[in-house]
Design a protein around this motif. Sequence first.
Motif, PDB file in Angstrom:
ATOM      1  N   GLN A 536       0.659  -1.134   0.037  1.00  0.00           N
ATOM      2  CA  GLN A 536      -0.005  -0.030  -0.010  1.00  0.00           C
ATOM      3  C   GLN A 536       0.993   1.106   0.027  1.00  0.00           C
ATOM      4  O   GLN A 536       1.041   2.069   1.099  1.00  0.00           O
ATOM      5  N   LYS A 537       1.494   1.549  -1.011  1.00  0.00           N
ATOM      6  CA  LYS A 537       2.581   2.580  -1.317  1.00  0.00           C
ATOM      7  C   LYS A 537       1.692   3.853  -1.696  1.00  0.00           C
ATOM      8  O   LYS A 537       1.154   4.039  -2.900  1.00  0.00           O
ATOM      9  N   MET A 538       1.404   4.662  -0.886  1.00  0.00           N
ATOM     10  CA  MET A 538       0.675   6.050  -0.959  1.00  0.00           C
ATOM     11  C   MET A 538       1.694   7.139  -1.519  1.00  0.00           C
ATOM     12  O   MET A 538       2.962   6.944  -1.047  1.00  0.00           O
ATOM     13  N   PRO A 539       0.936   7.941  -2.167  1.00  0.00           N
ATOM     14  CA  PRO A 539      -0.249   8.394  -2.440  1.00  0.00           C
ATOM     15  C   PRO A 539      -0.982   7.559  -3.440  1.00  0.00           C
ATOM     16  O   PRO A 539      -0.100   7.025  -4.289  1.00  0.00           O
ATOM     17  N   TRP A 540      -2.089   7.398  -3.521  1.00  0.00           N
ATOM     18  CA  TRP A 540      -2.955   6.405  -4.340  1.00  0.00           C
ATOM     19  C   TRP A 540      -2.792   7.322  -5.666  1.00  0.00           C
ATOM     20  O   TRP A 540      -3.141   8.350  -5.626  1.00  0.00           O
ATOM     21  N   LYS A 541      -2.726   6.436  -7.035  1.00  0.00           N
ATOM     22  CA  LYS A 541      -2.936   7.025  -8.210  1.00  0.00           C
ATOM     23  C   LYS A 541      -4.463   7.277  -8.796  1.00  0.00           C
ATOM     24  O   LYS A 541      -4.677   7.812  -9.371  1.00  0.00           O
ATOM     25  N   GLU A 542      -5.137   6.286  -8.083  1.00  0.00           N
ATOM     26  CA  GLU A 542      -6.757   5.993  -8.495  1.00  0.00           C
ATOM     27  C   GLU A 542      -7.279   5.206  -7.285  1.00  0.00           C
ATOM     28  O   GLU A 542      -6.514   4.299  -6.796  1.00  0.00           O
ATOM     29  N   SER A 543      -8.437   5.448  -7.186  1.00  0.00           N
ATOM     30  CA  SER A 543      -9.103   4.439  -6.026  1.00  0.00           C
ATOM     31  C   SER A 543     -10.550   4.491  -6.841  1.00  0.00           C
ATOM     32  O   SER A 543     -11.146   5.474  -7.247  1.00  0.00           O
ATOM     33  N   ARG A 544     -11.393   3.502  -6.493  1.00  0.00           N
ATOM     34  CA  ARG A 544     -12.703   3.289  -6.882  1.00  0.00           C
ATOM     35  C   ARG A 544     -13.435   2.228  -6.125  1.00  0.00           C
ATOM     36  O   ARG A 544     -12.916   1.165  -5.882  1.00  0.00           O
ATOM     37  N   THR A 545     -14.441   2.688  -5.631  1.00  0.00           N
ATOM     38  CA  THR A 545     -15.495   1.616  -5.035  1.00  0.00           C
ATOM     39  C   THR A 545     -15.965   0.674  -6.038  1.00  0.00           C
ATOM     40  O   THR A 545     -16.919   1.220  -6.705  1.00  0.00           O
ATOM     41  N   LEU A 546     -15.541  -0.445  -6.149  1.00  0.00           N
ATOM     42  CA  LEU A 546     -16.115  -1.242  -7.271  1.00  0.00           C
ATOM     43  C   LEU A 546     -17.593  -1.767  -6.975  1.00  0.00           C
ATOM     44  O   LEU A 546     -18.428  -2.161  -7.912  1.00  0.00           O
ATOM     45  N   GLN A 547     -17.920  -2.412  -5.706  1.00  0.00           N
ATOM     46  CA  GLN A 547     -19.136  -2.884  -5.416  1.00  0.00           C
ATOM     47  C   GLN A 547     -19.473  -2.472  -3.790  1.00  0.00           C
ATOM     48  O   GLN A 547     -18.534  -1.951  -3.195  1.00  0.00           O
ATOM     49  N   GLY A 548     -20.662  -2.382  -3.553  1.00  0.00           N
ATOM     50  CA  GLY A 548     -20.863  -2.205  -2.259  1.00  0.00           C
ATOM     51  C   GLY A 548     -22.318  -1.891  -1.908  1.00  0.00           C
ATOM     52  O   GLY A 548     -23.201  -1.232  -2.678  1.00  0.00           O
ATOM     53  N   VAL A 549     -22.940  -2.404  -0.706  1.00  0.00           N
ATOM     54  CA  VAL A 549     -24.199  -2.205  -0.122  1.00  0.00           C
ATOM     55  C   VAL A 549     -23.945  -1.682   1.185  1.00  0.00           C
ATOM     56  O   VAL A 549     -23.374  -2.327   1.934  1.00  0.00           O
ATOM     57  N   ILE A 550     -24.765  -0.415   1.499  1.00  0.00           N
ATOM     58  CA  ILE A 550     -24.482  -0.026   2.848  1.00  0.00           C
ATOM     59  C   ILE A 550     -24.843  -0.887   4.029  1.00  0.00           C
ATOM     60  O   ILE A 550     -26.030  -1.612   3.997  1.00  0.00           O
ATOM     61  N   GLY A 551     -23.892  -1.228   5.152  1.00  0.00           N
ATOM     62  CA  GLY A 551     -24.285  -2.254   5.969  1.00  0.00           C
ATOM     63  C   GLY A 551     -24.084  -3.536   5.734  1.00  0.00           C
ATOM     64  O   GLY A 551     -24.287  -4.336   6.397  1.00  0.00           O
ATOM     65  N   GLU A 552     -23.788  -4.019   4.376  1.00  0.00           N
ATOM     66  CA  GLU A 552     -23.475  -5.318   3.970  1.00  0.00           C
ATOM     67  C   GLU A 552     -22.289  -5.497   3.476  1.00  0.00           C
ATOM     68  O   GLU A 552     -21.608  -6.561   3.975  1.00  0.00           O
ATOM     69  N   TYR A 553     -21.660  -4.940   2.779  1.00  0.00           N
ATOM     70  CA  TYR A 553     -20.349  -5.205   2.178  1.00  0.00           C
ATOM     71  C   TYR A 553     -19.848  -3.997   1.233  1.00  0.00           C
ATOM     72  O   TYR A 553     -20.484  -3.193   0.935  1.00  0.00           O
ATOM     73  N   ILE A 554     -18.375  -4.281   1.138  1.00  0.00           N
ATOM     74  CA  ILE A 554     -17.901  -3.167   0.290  1.00  0.00           C
ATOM     75  C   ILE A 554     -16.673  -3.610  -0.491  1.00  0.00           C
ATOM     76  O   ILE A 554     -15.994  -4.637  -0.077  1.00  0.00           O
ATOM     77  N   VAL A 555     -16.287  -3.429  -1.555  1.00  0.00           N
ATOM     78  CA  VAL A 555     -15.307  -3.836  -2.551  1.00  0.00           C
ATOM     79  C   VAL A 555     -14.492  -2.793  -2.968  1.00  0.00           C
ATOM     80  O   VAL A 555     -15.064  -1.721  -3.631  1.00  0.00           O
ATOM     81  N   MET A 556     -13.322  -2.292  -2.551  1.00  0.00           N
ATOM     82  CA  MET A 556     -12.447  -0.951  -2.790  1.00  0.00           C
ATOM     83  C   MET A 556     -11.267  -1.450  -3.603  1.00  0.00           C
ATOM     84  O   MET A 556     -10.529  -2.337  -3.203  1.00  0.00           O
ATOM     85  N   MET A 557     -10.906  -0.762  -4.934  1.00  0.00           N
ATOM     86  CA  MET A 557      -9.746  -0.722  -5.388  1.00  0.00           C
ATOM     87  C   MET A 557      -8.966   0.417  -5.412  1.00  0.00           C
ATOM     88  O   MET A 557      -9.523   1.379  -5.497  1.00  0.00           O
ATOM     89  N   ARG A 558      -7.662   0.274  -4.907  1.00  0.00           N
ATOM     90  CA  ARG A 558      -6.808   1.355  -5.019  1.00  0.00           C
ATOM     91  C   ARG A 558      -5.419   0.973  -5.612  1.00  0.00           C
ATOM     92  O   ARG A 558      -4.835  -0.046  -5.732  1.00  0.00           O
ATOM     93  N   GLN A 559      -5.124   1.898  -6.562  1.00  0.00           N
ATOM     94  CA  GLN A 559      -3.884   1.975  -7.544  1.00  0.00           C
ATOM     95  C   GLN A 559      -2.517   2.473  -7.084  1.00  0.00           C
ATOM     96  O   GLN A 559      -2.697   3.484  -6.590  1.00  0.00           O
ATOM     97  N   THR A 560      -1.533   1.896  -7.220  1.00  0.00           N
ATOM     98  CA  THR A 560      -0.341   2.253  -6.799  1.00  0.00           C
ATOM     99  C   THR A 560       0.538   2.395  -8.094  1.00  0.00           C
ATOM    100  O   THR A 560       0.214   2.221  -9.048  1.00  0.00           O
TER     101      THR A 560
END
Length: 640
Positions: A536-560
């Motif tokens: 996890q080498k910051m700063p991130w080049k890009e970030s994007r929430t790929l999927q998710g439902v509030i209170g249920e799950y989340i899938v996050m992408m961050r690019q180095t």
Amino acid sequence: MNKRILSGAFLIALLGMCSSCTNNDYTLSSPDGNLVMQLCPNEEGEWTYSFQAEGTPLINESELGFDLVGDDDIPGEGWKVNDVSKRKVRDVWKPIWGKRTEVDDHFNEVVLELSRKGAFPEKIILVARAYNDGVAFQYRIPEDLAGEAKVESEETSYNFAGDYTAWYYNGEYHNLGPERLTETGEERLPVMTIQASDRHFMAIHEADLRTGEPLRLKSEKGKTEFTVASKPSALVPGYASAWRVIMHGNQPGELVDSHLIELLNPDPDPSYDFSWVKPSVALWDWRIDGAEWEGFKYTMSYPSWIRMVDFAAEQGFKYLVLDANWYGPEFESDSDPTKGDKARDVQKLIAYGKEKGVGIWLYLNDVGGRQYPIEETLKQYGEWGAAGVKYGFMSGTQEEKNHRTRMITELCAQNHLLVDYHDGPVHPYGQMRTWPNAVTREYNFAQLDAHRVFEPKTFVTSVFVNMVAGPLDMNNGMFDLRQGPTTRVDNNQECPSTVVSEAARTLITFSGATILPDIPEYYKKYPELLDFISSQKMPWKESRTLQGVIGEYIVMMRQTEEAYLVGAATNESGRTINLPLDFLPEGNYLAEIVEDGDNGHYLNNRETYKASKKEVTSKDTITLTLAPGGGACLKIAKSK
């Protein structure tokens, strides 16, 4: 008498939404045309606002403005438009650190100068902006006026067009919600995250809070209208309110990925050089206290700190955070934060850390911060070569805390210190644009910093509520998840999670300082997960929430610079996620995948996991299996 400035209204309404508008309406659309605001006075001359997205009314005619104390002139006379100006901005913001390296700063703006005859203020400026991901408005008092007006209340309201579902910040407890708007009959704290339909999500917050109280919201049970409960004490020449922000997205992840709150804050003062601000993973000494490994007992002392610095250097982590009591009992007034018992050890540690490329953060309690001159204390830390300050338990009213937070942040910047606020801090409002050294704060239920632990559902709610406001210090990444009480001194409760979920949460949680709570040996016990965190080498080049439902799950992408990292986390329910890799550019990649073990569970089988590797392209879909309370971690890099 209490009379209302702008009759409690300063506007923003959508075309066709303000049924009682006169002909004097001002329509403002987002650059892509999907969001619309309409600014208009109603038949009584009161200015109002409303909001629609993609042709769907979401906020009906709503009041704006202030109730002033002892002003007899505002009702009846109304406010006249003196001047109207409009502009289109198509710019790019390049943050020093953040969710991505470049951010489109695109908005359409209308500025209305309204005036009246009589008492101060004779003029008020209303500024409204529409971005592709939300709208915002602000009140300003011209600097060339003379006088002062005491404020009884702010009258800004949000008259929602339906009985939507909402979630709210709730301090060091699980978030409030989901609850229907009509079920709420008391004050709520932002961020207020709202689901209006399967396609319309909103978040109510504020940006660029310069003076006054942080935003609070109130409502009456049975109604769908919320009003602002906080207020400034007075309107004075040069006053600028916080931006009242209404964010919008077709999915909740679009709220998470938005930069609207930061964009509404000003750029840094050009006299400041913030090139020294470096976001990174950090180690933390608070929860290591009492941990044992092969005859060595960790304490909050020099020998343990050295082991932590060595480990941080090995993994490329830039910081170690020292917590309370290093300069004496934190709540005692005679504990000098520059001359405590361990001050010499701390200075030696800072010097050692510099040799290893690891900066040292120093804890400062508000007692010591007030008992001793804060300017001298922070100057001393800067001269020692400390990397940052973790400031705890700030006292005072909310307005006082806001003022003090801004003052300390600026002092830290002057002394090249990063800063992290804990223990009921003022909420984030995008200040990282103006002050990039304000890298994180505990505006959440931190899972290991209170004498309780949160449930899996808390994490997958907070990331859609609290994290919309800005960077969070949530203390994720505990790897000692054995059954039964731990050996840790401050809080020996179990952490109901899985080791894979703990690693995934370190990526999902947006922060300029991702603070890890465990000892080196527990991270080394799980090499694939340690590699995921170390990547996890910051700063991130890009970030994007790929999927998710509030209170249920989340899938996050961050690019180095080197890889695409993906973290997934779920609530108490296990689930299977099909993850398209269409975020990848063309080419061949190697995906390193870590999932919960086949019988993993956040209550009774936390430390099991399985790792695999797979050649993939952007056309592939990966199926991930998450245990109850579990997660998944992916590192995807170009094939060699």
